[in-house]
Design a protein around this motif. Structure first.
Motif, PDB file in Angstrom:
ATOM      1  N   VAL A 101       0.830  -1.210   0.000  1.00 26.06           N
ATOM      2  CA  VAL A 101       0.000   0.000   0.000  1.00 26.06           C
ATOM      3  C   VAL A 101       0.866   1.263   0.000  1.00 26.06           C
ATOM      4  CG1 VAL A 101      -1.707   1.335   1.280  1.00 26.06           C
ATOM      5  CG2 VAL A 101      -1.956  -1.143   1.091  1.00 26.06           C
ATOM      6  N   THR A 102       1.911   1.279   0.805  1.00 23.59           N
ATOM      7  CA  THR A 102       2.774   2.460   0.862  1.00 23.59           C
ATOM      8  C   THR A 102       3.492   2.703  -0.469  1.00 23.59           C
ATOM      9  OG1 THR A 102       4.514   1.087   1.869  1.00 23.59           O
ATOM     10  CG2 THR A 102       3.142   2.395   3.359  1.00 23.59           C
ATOM     11  N   SER A 103       3.836   1.623  -1.140  1.00 17.15           N
ATOM     12  CA  SER A 103       4.476   1.791  -2.455  1.00 17.15           C
ATOM     13  C   SER A 103       3.488   2.367  -3.471  1.00 17.15           C
ATOM     14  CB  SER A 103       5.036   0.455  -2.952  1.00 17.15           C
ATOM     15  OG  SER A 103       3.993  -0.486  -3.163  1.00 17.15           O
ATOM     16  N   LEU A 104       2.223   1.971  -3.363  1.00 18.82           N
ATOM     17  CA  LEU A 104       1.199   2.542  -4.243  1.00 18.82           C
ATOM     18  C   LEU A 104       0.955   4.019  -3.937  1.00 18.82           C
ATOM     19  CD1 LEU A 104      -1.437  -0.369  -4.329  1.00 18.82           C
ATOM     20  CD2 LEU A 104      -0.035   0.445  -6.243  1.00 18.82           C
ATOM     21  N   LEU A 105       1.041   4.374  -2.653  1.00 18.69           N
ATOM     22  CA  LEU A 105       0.840   5.775  -2.267  1.00 18.69           C
ATOM     23  C   LEU A 105       1.878   6.707  -2.886  1.00 18.69           C
ATOM     24  CD1 LEU A 105      -0.190   5.874   1.510  1.00 18.69           C
ATOM     25  CD2 LEU A 105      -1.497   6.720  -0.446  1.00 18.69           C
ATOM     26  N   ASP A 106       3.023   6.139  -3.224  1.00 21.35           N
ATOM     27  CA  ASP A 106       4.065   6.960  -3.849  1.00 21.35           C
ATOM     28  C   ASP A 106       3.669   7.398  -5.258  1.00 21.35           C
ATOM     29  OD1 ASP A 106       5.672   6.770  -1.631  1.00 21.35           O
ATOM     30  OD2 ASP A 106       6.765   5.007  -2.361  1.00 21.35           O
TER      31      ASP A 106
END
Length: 239
Positions: A101-106
């Motif tokens: 999820v955090t990688s997608l938020l980037d």
């Protein structure tokens, strides 16, 4: 003997005259007696004025120092990162989900987490929030939106909660209509880098009235939406 008698009479006259003058002076009111000796009370008055002036100056200094310290404390608190959320339960494989999820938020400004009740959407959203919240100036986790009262009153309450948690202001934020709330959100948050989690949204209207557009918030802001309604994510073009 005649000379001695005259001298004695003169002494008695002077003595009586002196007593009369003393009696007249002592019978004179104090305020009048002070007039006979102008300036006799001036040193006392000057000392009293100087003392009062010193007290006022000290009071002003204390107040100024208090205001100065309070301002420093407020600025220090404003620079602290938002608080992390407490997570009770732990989901197997949660760390891998957080990483995804955090990688997608980037790559996106608004991200949706969809699933049925009880699969761990809220836990995942909290965990992601905790892992990235230090990167933002302000943050808010707006919970249980689906169960909030319907209609304008319920939405106004949600808008006020969003603003008060992000801005952390002592005074209550006042507005009465949803439209005014939208205006307040855009006005107060358009220059702030914000992390916002909207938990359990189930209507498109709720999304539009809380985060209607990317331009509502400052550059680098991120919004995470959790919902049971996958169609809401599709209609809102949310990844």
């Amino acid at each position: 003997m005649l000379a001695a008698a005259k001298e004695e009479q003169q002494i008695r006259f002077e003595s009586r005259h002196k007593d009369t003058v003393l009696e007249r002076y002592s019978a004179t009111p104090r305020c009048n007696r002070q007039r006979h000796s102008p300036g006799s009370n001036e040193p006392f008055l000057r000392s009293k004025v100087a003392e009062q002036r010193k007290q006022l100056v000290n009071a002003f200094k204390c107040r100024s120092e208090y205001d100065f310290v309070e301002k420093i404390v407020e600025e220090a608190f404003s620079k602290l990162p938002p608080k992390r959320l407490h997570i009770v339960e732990h989901i197997v494989g949660l760390d891998a989900c957080i990483k995804d999820v955090t990688s997608l938020l980037d790559t996106v400004s608004i991200l949706g987490i969809h699933g049925t009740e009880g699969v761990g959407k809220t836990t995942l959203a909290k965990a992601v929030y905790n892992s990235v919240v230090h990167q933002f100036e302000e943050a808010c986790f707006l919970a249980d939106i689906r169960t909030a009262p319907k209609g304008s009153k319920g939405m106004v309450r949600l808008q006020k909660t969003l603003l008060s948690e992000i801005l952390d202001e002592k005074k209550k934020i006042k507005f009465r209509s949803v439209e005014e709330g939208i205006s307040k959100i855009k006005q107060r948050l358009c220059l702030r880098r914000v992390l916002l989690v909207l938990e359990d949204i189930d209507e498109m209207e709720q999304l539009e009235q809380l985060v209607g557009g990317r331009h509502w918030f400052g550059n680098g802001s991120k919004v995470i939406v959790t919902t049971r309604n996958n169609q809401l994510l599709i209609d809102g073009h949310i990844y």
